[in-house]
Design a protein around this motif. Structure first.
Motif: not given
Ligand code: HEM
Length: 490
Positions: A176, A298, A303, A306, A357, A362-363, A367, A392, A438
Motif C-alpha cells: 500500500i 482497509a 490482506t 487472509s 477465504q 476476514v471482514v 462494514i 458475510l 481494493g
Molecule cells: C470495503 C473486504 C482488501 C479497500 C470492504 C468491505 C469488505 C471488504 C467486506 C465492505 C463492503 C461493504 O461495505 O459492503 C476486503 C477483503 C480484503 C480487502 C476481504 C482482502 C482480502 C482491501 C484492499 C483495499 C481495500 C487491499 C485497498 C487498496 C476498501 C475500501 C472499502 C472497502 C476503500 C470501502 C468501499 C466503500 O465504502 O465504498 N472491503 N477488503 N480493501 N475496502 Fe476492502
C-alpha cells in the motif's frame, strides 16, 4: 420492524454482550436467547445463531439505535445489490466521524461526493496495472523481502516455530505504501513501524475499548487521560506523517511523470481546480489525506490476515498444501517464480485460496451500512437511519448454498474436470455499490503471496503443538489466534 430478541431498557441488546448467559436467563430472556448471548469473541457466530431463531432479517438495539442484521446470501444480496439506492449509506458513528470527518471513501456518506472520489480512486488502482506504475512488480518486491527474511528466520530458528504476523503485515502495508506514497520502508524503519502501530492501535481503541463511550458522550474524546488521550495522540501523529508525505509530493511533483497514487490525485486535483474553480471541486488535499488513510486501514489487516489464515490452514491440512505445491511445481516449475500470467493455469491453488477465504471471512460483519430513507423491505418497515449489518460470515456458512459448509474442501470451487467454477455466493469482498474498492489488488496480492510462499517453503506446526482455534479473534478484522510455524525451504 423485523423481529428480534427483547431489548433491555437504555442499553438495548448491547446488554447481552456484557452479561453472562445464566444471568440473562435469570432476568427473563428466553433460554434460547440466553444460550446464544452475543459473545463478543465471535459475534458473527452468535448473530448467525440468532438468525436461526428470528430469521434472516432481525432487529437488535444498541441503546435506542435500531440495527437490522441480514443473514444468508439471498437476504444480503436482496438488500445491498437489488436496493442499493436505499441501503448504501454509512452510519454516522461519533468516534469514526471525529477521526475521519466522514471524508475519504470507507466512511463517507453515500452520495455524489463519495461516488466521484470512489470512481476516480477505483480506476486509478485498476490503471496501475496498465501504465508505468505496475502493481505486480510492486507486490513482487515486497514479496522478495518476505522470502529472504523467512529464509533467515528459518535458519535462525533451527526447527522452532516462527510467528509470521509482523513479517506479513509489514509486507502488505509496504505494498500500500509503494502504491500510495511511492516508497517502501525497511522492516526496521522506526517511523514506519510506529505509523503502522498507530493505525492498528487507533482502530483497536476506537472499536474495542472505553473509547466506545465517545459514541454516547463525544466530549470524552478531549479528555486528557487513558485511551482518549492515546487516541488523540495517534490521530495527531498520523496526521503529521501523512500531511508531510503529501507536502513532499507536492513540492517535487512532475505532472507528466506521476510516481504514485498521491501524484495522480494531485494532478487530477489541479486539473479540476482549473476547470471547476478551487472552491468548487471536491478534489482537495484534505480529501486526499483521508483517502490515503483509508487505503492503509482497509488494505492492510484484511490482506495480511487472509495470508496468515492461508498459512495456518495449510499447516492444518498438509495434504492440501502438498497438492498445491505439486500443481505449482508442474505448471510453473522450479526455474521461475509464479506470476499473474499463471493465474488461469493453477485452478486447485486458486480454489484453495477461495476456500480459505470462505472459511475465514476476514471482514465477517462487513462494514456497517445505513438506510438513507424509510422503506419497505421483505414485508417490514426499515426506518431511515437504521444501521444495516450484513453478516458475510453467515453467507459463507449458509447450508442452503454450500454443501457441508463447515468442511474445508477446495474442490467445491472446481468442476469435474478440475476447472475453476464461478460461484456467485462467494462474496468475501461484499456486494453492491459499496463492494470492496481494493478487491482486484487484494486478489493479486493473495495469489502472488500464496503461490510464491508455497513454491519456496513448506509450513508445519511445531512438533507436539495442536492448532489454535480456527474461529479466530474478532476485532476490526477476523485474525487467526496467535500461532507459530516451522518453515522449511523447499
Ligand atoms: C470495503 C473486504 C482488501 C479497500 C470492504 C468491505 C469488505 C471488504 C467486506 C465492505 C463492503 C461493504 O461495505 O459492503 C476486503 C477483503 C480484503 C480487502 C476481504 C482482502 C482480502 C482491501 C484492499 C483495499 C481495500 C487491499 C485497498 C487498496 C476498501 C475500501 C472499502 C472497502 C476503500 C470501502 C468501499 C466503500 O465504502 O465504498 N472491503 N477488503 N480493501 N475496502 Fe476492502
Amino acid at each position: 420492524i423485523p423481529p428480534g430478541p427483547k431489548p433491555w431498557p437504555i442499553v438495548g441488546n448491547f446488554g447481552s454482550f456484557l452479561v453472562p448467559p445464566f444471568i440473562l436467563k435469570g432476568l427473563g430472556q428466553t433460554g434460547e436467547d440466553a444460550k446464544r448471548s452475543l459473545n463478543p469473541l465471535s459475534p458473527q457466530l452468535a448473530l448467525m445463531e440468532l438468525s436461526k431463531i428470528y430469521g434472516n432479517i432481525l432487529s437488535l438495539f444498541v441503546g435506542s439505535q435500531l440495527i437490522v442484521l441480514l443473514s444468508g446470501y439471498e437476504m444480503v444480496k436482496d438488500a445491498l445489490s437489488n436496493r442499493p439506492e436505499v441501503f448504501s449509506d454509512r452510519p454516522d458513528v461519533p468516534v469514526i466521524t471525529i477521526l475521519t470527518k466522514r471524508k475519504g471513501i470507507v466512511f463517507a456518506p453515500y452520495g455524489p461526493l463519495w461516488r466521484r472520489q470512489r470512481k476516480f480512486c477505483h480506476s486509478t488502482l485498476r490503471n496501475f496495472g496498465l501504465g508505468k506504475l505496475s502493481l505486480e512488480p510492486c507486490i513482487m518486491e515486497c514479496l522478495a523481502v518476505v522470502k529472504s527474511e523467512l529464509q533467515k528466520l528459518s535458519d535462525k530458528a533451527g526447527g522452532a516455530g516462527i510467528d509470521l504476523t509482523t513479517l506479513i503485515s509489514n509486507a502488505v502495508s509496504n505494498v500500500i505504501s509503494s502504491i500510495s506514497l511511492g516508497q517502501r520502508f525497511h522492516l526496521e524503519d522506526q517511523e514506519f513501524c510506529y505509523m503502522r502501530h498507530l493505525m492498528s492501535r487507533g482502530l483497536e481503541i476506537s472499536l474495542n475499548s472505553a473509547a466506545l463511550l465517545i459514541n454516547a458522550f463525544p466530549w470524552l474524546y478531549y479528555m486528557p487521560f487513558g485511551v482518549f488521550k492515546e487516541l488523540r495522540k495517534a490521530e495527531q501523529d498520523i496526521t503529521v506523517f501523512l500531511k508531510r508525505m503529501i507536502a513532499e509530493h507536492k513540492a517535487t511533483l512532475d505532472p507528466n511523470n506521476p510516481r504514485d497514487f498521491i501524484d495522480i490525485y494531485l494532478v487530477e486535483m489541479m486539473a479540476q481546480q482549473e476547470t471547476e474553480g478551487p472552491t468548487e471541486t471536491s478534489f482537495t488535499e484534505d480529501y486526499l489525506f483521508y483517502i490515503i488513510g483509508d487505503l492503509f486501514i482497509a488494505g492492510t489487516d484484511t490482506t495480511a490476515n487472509s495470508i496468515l489464515w492461508m498459512v495456518l490452514y495449510m499447516c492444518v491440512h498438509p495434504e492440501i498444501q502438498e497438492k498445491v505445491q505439486k500443481e505449482i511445481d508442474t505448471v510453473v516449475g522450479p526455474g521461475r517464480t509464479p506470476s499473474l500470467t499463471d493465474k488461469g493455469n493453477l485452478p486447485f491453488t486458486e480454489a484453495t485460496i477461495m476456500e480459505v477465504q470462505r472459511m475465514t471471512v476476514v471482514v465477517p460483519l462487513s462494514i456497517p451500512h445505513m438506510s438513507s430513507e424509510t422503506t419497505e423491505f421483505r414485508g417490514y418497515t426499515i426506518p431511515k437511519g437504521t444501521v444495516i449489518i450484513p453478516n458475510l460470515w453467515s453467507v459463507h456458512r449458509d447450508p442452503t448454498v454450500w454443501d457441508n459448509p463447515d468442511d474445508f474442501n477446495p474442490t467445491r470451487f472446481l468442476d469435474e474436470e478440475g476447472k475453476l467454477l464461478r460461484n456467485e455466493h462467494f462474496i468475501p469482498f461484499g456486494i453492491g455499490r459499496r463492494v470492496c474498492m481494493g478487491e482486484q489488488l487484494a486478489k493479486m496480492e493473495l495469489f502472488l503471496m500464496f503461490t510464491n510462499l508455497m513454491q519456496s517453503f513448506t509450513f508445519k506446526l511445531p512438533k507436539g503443538t495442536s492448532p489454535p482455534s480456527l474461529l479466530g479473534r474478532f476485532g476490526l478484522t477476523l485474525a487467526p489466534c496467535p500461532y507459530t510455524v516451522c518453515v522449511t525451504p523447499r
